[in-house]
Scaffold this motif. Structure first.
Motif, PDB file in Angstrom:
ATOM      1  N   LEU A 112       0.821  -1.217   0.000  1.00  0.00           N
ATOM      2  CA  LEU A 112       0.000   0.000   0.000  1.00  0.00           C
ATOM      3  C   LEU A 112       0.856   1.270   0.000  1.00  0.00           C
ATOM      4  N   ILE A 113       1.974   1.243   0.706  1.00  0.00           N
ATOM      5  CA  ILE A 113       2.845   2.426   0.749  1.00  0.00           C
ATOM      6  C   ILE A 113       3.629   2.539  -0.559  1.00  0.00           C
ATOM      7  N   SER A 114       4.055   1.391  -1.068  1.00  0.00           N
ATOM      8  CA  SER A 114       4.832   1.329  -2.304  1.00  0.00           C
ATOM      9  C   SER A 114       6.071   2.251  -2.296  1.00  0.00           C
ATOM     10  N   PRO A 115       6.951   2.048  -1.312  1.00  0.00           N
ATOM     11  CA  PRO A 115       8.145   2.901  -1.213  1.00  0.00           C
ATOM     12  C   PRO A 115       9.154   2.520  -2.293  1.00  0.00           C
ATOM     13  N   GLN A 116      10.069   3.440  -2.575  1.00  0.00           N
ATOM     14  CA  GLN A 116      11.143   3.114  -3.529  1.00  0.00           C
ATOM     15  C   GLN A 116      12.350   2.512  -2.828  1.00  0.00           C
ATOM     16  N   ILE A 117      12.472   2.835  -1.533  1.00  0.00           N
ATOM     17  CA  ILE A 117      13.620   2.365  -0.754  1.00  0.00           C
ATOM     18  C   ILE A 117      13.125   1.767   0.562  1.00  0.00           C
ATOM     19  N   ILE A 118      13.685   0.606   0.929  1.00  0.00           N
ATOM     20  CA  ILE A 118      13.361  -0.015   2.224  1.00  0.00           C
ATOM     21  C   ILE A 118      14.678  -0.295   2.952  1.00  0.00           C
ATOM     22  N   VAL A 119      14.846   0.338   4.108  1.00  0.00           N
ATOM     23  CA  VAL A 119      16.056   0.156   4.914  1.00  0.00           C
ATOM     24  C   VAL A 119      15.766  -0.921   5.959  1.00  0.00           C
ATOM     25  N   LEU A 120      16.589  -1.969   5.944  1.00  0.00           N
ATOM     26  CA  LEU A 120      16.393  -3.097   6.859  1.00  0.00           C
ATOM     27  C   LEU A 120      17.378  -2.964   8.012  1.00  0.00           C
ATOM     28  N   LEU A 121      16.831  -2.786   9.220  1.00  0.00           N
ATOM     29  CA  LEU A 121      17.656  -2.522  10.389  1.00  0.00           C
ATOM     30  C   LEU A 121      17.968  -3.827  11.104  1.00  0.00           C
ATOM     31  N   GLY A 122      19.128  -4.391  10.813  1.00  0.00           N
ATOM     32  CA  GLY A 122      19.596  -5.572  11.526  1.00  0.00           C
ATOM     33  C   GLY A 122      19.243  -6.892  10.874  1.00  0.00           C
ATOM     34  N   LYS A 123      19.798  -7.946  11.450  1.00  0.00           N
ATOM     35  CA  LYS A 123      19.733  -9.280  10.879  1.00  0.00           C
ATOM     36  C   LYS A 123      18.316  -9.854  10.843  1.00  0.00           C
ATOM     37  N   VAL A 124      17.533  -9.586  11.876  1.00  0.00           N
ATOM     38  CA  VAL A 124      16.187 -10.166  11.921  1.00  0.00           C
ATOM     39  C   VAL A 124      15.329  -9.626  10.773  1.00  0.00           C
ATOM     40  N   ALA A 125      15.437  -8.324  10.518  1.00  0.00           N
ATOM     41  CA  ALA A 125      14.683  -7.738   9.399  1.00  0.00           C
ATOM     42  C   ALA A 125      15.142  -8.351   8.074  1.00  0.00           C
ATOM     43  N   CYS A 126      16.449  -8.536   7.911  1.00  0.00           N
ATOM     44  CA  CYS A 126      16.973  -9.122   6.661  1.00  0.00           C
ATOM     45  C   CYS A 126      16.510 -10.564   6.506  1.00  0.00           C
ATOM     46  N   TYR A 128      13.817 -12.066   7.582  1.00  0.00           N
ATOM     47  CA  TYR A 128      12.405 -12.287   7.242  1.00  0.00           C
ATOM     48  C   TYR A 128      11.927 -11.527   6.005  1.00  0.00           C
ATOM     49  N   VAL A 129      12.589 -10.431   5.661  1.00  0.00           N
ATOM     50  CA  VAL A 129      12.174  -9.707   4.451  1.00  0.00           C
ATOM     51  C   VAL A 129      12.882 -10.270   3.215  1.00  0.00           C
ATOM     52  N   LEU A 130      14.191 -10.528   3.345  1.00  0.00           N
ATOM     53  CA  LEU A 130      14.964 -10.991   2.181  1.00  0.00           C
ATOM     54  C   LEU A 130      15.163 -12.505   2.154  1.00  0.00           C
ATOM     55  N   GLN A 131      14.760 -13.181   3.251  1.00  0.00           N
ATOM     56  CA  GLN A 131      15.071 -14.610   3.405  1.00  0.00           C
ATOM     57  C   GLN A 131      16.562 -14.863   3.240  1.00  0.00           C
ATOM     58  N   ASP A 132      17.345 -13.981   3.836  1.00  0.00           N
ATOM     59  CA  ASP A 132      18.806 -14.125   3.771  1.00  0.00           C
ATOM     60  C   ASP A 132      19.350 -14.212   5.192  1.00  0.00           C
ATOM     61  N   GLU A 133      20.057 -15.290   5.446  1.00  0.00           N
ATOM     62  CA  GLU A 133      20.574 -15.564   6.797  1.00  0.00           C
ATOM     63  C   GLU A 133      21.992 -15.033   7.001  1.00  0.00           C
ATOM     64  N   SER A 134      22.529 -14.344   6.005  1.00  0.00           N
ATOM     65  CA  SER A 134      23.916 -13.873   6.116  1.00  0.00           C
ATOM     66  C   SER A 134      24.060 -12.906   7.285  1.00  0.00           C
ATOM     67  N   PRO A 135      25.279 -12.828   7.837  1.00  0.00           N
ATOM     68  CA  PRO A 135      25.496 -11.840   8.901  1.00  0.00           C
ATOM     69  C   PRO A 135      25.289 -10.430   8.368  1.00  0.00           C
ATOM     70  N   ILE A 136      24.808  -9.568   9.235  1.00  0.00           N
ATOM     71  CA  ILE A 136      24.535  -8.189   8.808  1.00  0.00           C
ATOM     72  C   ILE A 136      25.826  -7.483   8.390  1.00  0.00           C
ATOM     73  N   SER A 137      26.945  -7.894   8.984  1.00  0.00           N
ATOM     74  CA  SER A 137      28.219  -7.262   8.615  1.00  0.00           C
ATOM     75  C   SER A 137      28.566  -7.532   7.152  1.00  0.00           C
ATOM     76  N   MET A 152      18.224  -1.714   1.431  1.00  0.00           N
ATOM     77  CA  MET A 152      19.548  -1.512   2.021  1.00  0.00           C
ATOM     78  C   MET A 152      19.578  -2.083   3.437  1.00  0.00           C
ATOM     79  N   PRO A 153      20.310  -3.184   3.612  1.00  0.00           N
ATOM     80  CA  PRO A 153      20.531  -3.684   4.971  1.00  0.00           C
ATOM     81  C   PRO A 153      21.569  -2.816   5.688  1.00  0.00           C
ATOM     82  N   THR A 154      21.322  -2.538   6.952  1.00  0.00           N
ATOM     83  CA  THR A 154      22.328  -1.830   7.760  1.00  0.00           C
ATOM     84  C   THR A 154      22.188  -2.289   9.214  1.00  0.00           C
ATOM     85  N   TYR A 155      23.093  -1.814  10.055  1.00  0.00           N
ATOM     86  CA  TYR A 155      23.035  -2.229  11.459  1.00  0.00           C
ATOM     87  C   TYR A 155      21.773  -1.710  12.152  1.00  0.00           C
TER      88      TYR A 155
END
Ligand code: URA
Ligand code: SF4
Length: 190
Positions: A112-126, A128-137, A152-155
């Protein structure tokens, strides 16, 4: 859009789809501009957020506010939400079944918001949103384009409070986010 948005927020506010409903004080659906160009996604409400029904209002929220200001935006212009909308006991990570129960709400917020950019704060967000288990670093600082949306994943700000030496990398990420915001705005997609 507005009716669908109001219906979604109402549905989240009354949700009992997982065990996290049992100990919550308030549901924390999210906050900000439902037409935001950029969203910030955390993990789940903490104690302050549970008390107030608002995302990122405690110590890590104050740092997030500074990061949002650093990209030239105000909290009211962006949209802030979490993977789970109810506080996990003792601030533990959400369990996979809790995240699975709650993620359809976040997916609908994305739709519904349809943003152009989504910032993922930390590993848990990555996770479940990206299905990526890699370390945030490893994930941080690299754009991921999926279905026309830039991720964009970030800390997580609370990681930065625990380990201030990571702030330099986080500011690098936020410089890239600021540049991307200008890029998408200049394309007339405002
Ligand atoms: N941490 C999160 O991940 N989300 C909040 O809303 C607050 C703290
Ligand atoms: Fe519903 Fe999400 Fe709260 Fe679980 S965490 S009760 S799925 S709103």
């Amino acid at each position: 859009m507005h009716e669908a948005w109001g219906d979604l927020i109402n549905e989240i506010s009354g949700c009992t789809k997982c065990r996290l409903c049992e100990n919550r004080t308030n549901v924390v659906p999210g906050e900000g501009n439902p037409r935001a160009k950029i969203m910030f996604i955390g993990e789940g409400p903490g104690r302050d957020e549970d008390m107030q029904g608002r995302p990122f209002v405690g110590a890590s929220g104050q740092l997030l506010d500074r990061m949002i200001h650093a990209i030239g935006m105000e909290r009211t212009e962006v949209y802030i939400a979490n993977i789970v909308k109810c506080r996990p006991p003792m601030n533990r990570n959400p369990e996979p079944d809790e995240a699975a129960a709650c993620m359809p709400y976040l997916r609908n917020q994305f739709k519904l918001i349809s943003p152009q950019i989504i910032v993922l704060l930390g590993k848990v967000a990555c996770r479940y949103v990206l299905q990526d288990e890699s370390p945030i670093s490893r994930l941080r600082g690299n754009w991921i384009l999926r279905k026309g949306v830039w991720f964009m994943p970030t800390y997580h700000p609370s990681a930065l409070l625990r380990a201030p030496e990571k702030k330099r990398e986080a500011w690098e990420d936020f410089k890239m986010i600021k540049a991307k915001l200008m890029e998408v705005s200049h394309r007339g997609e405002v």
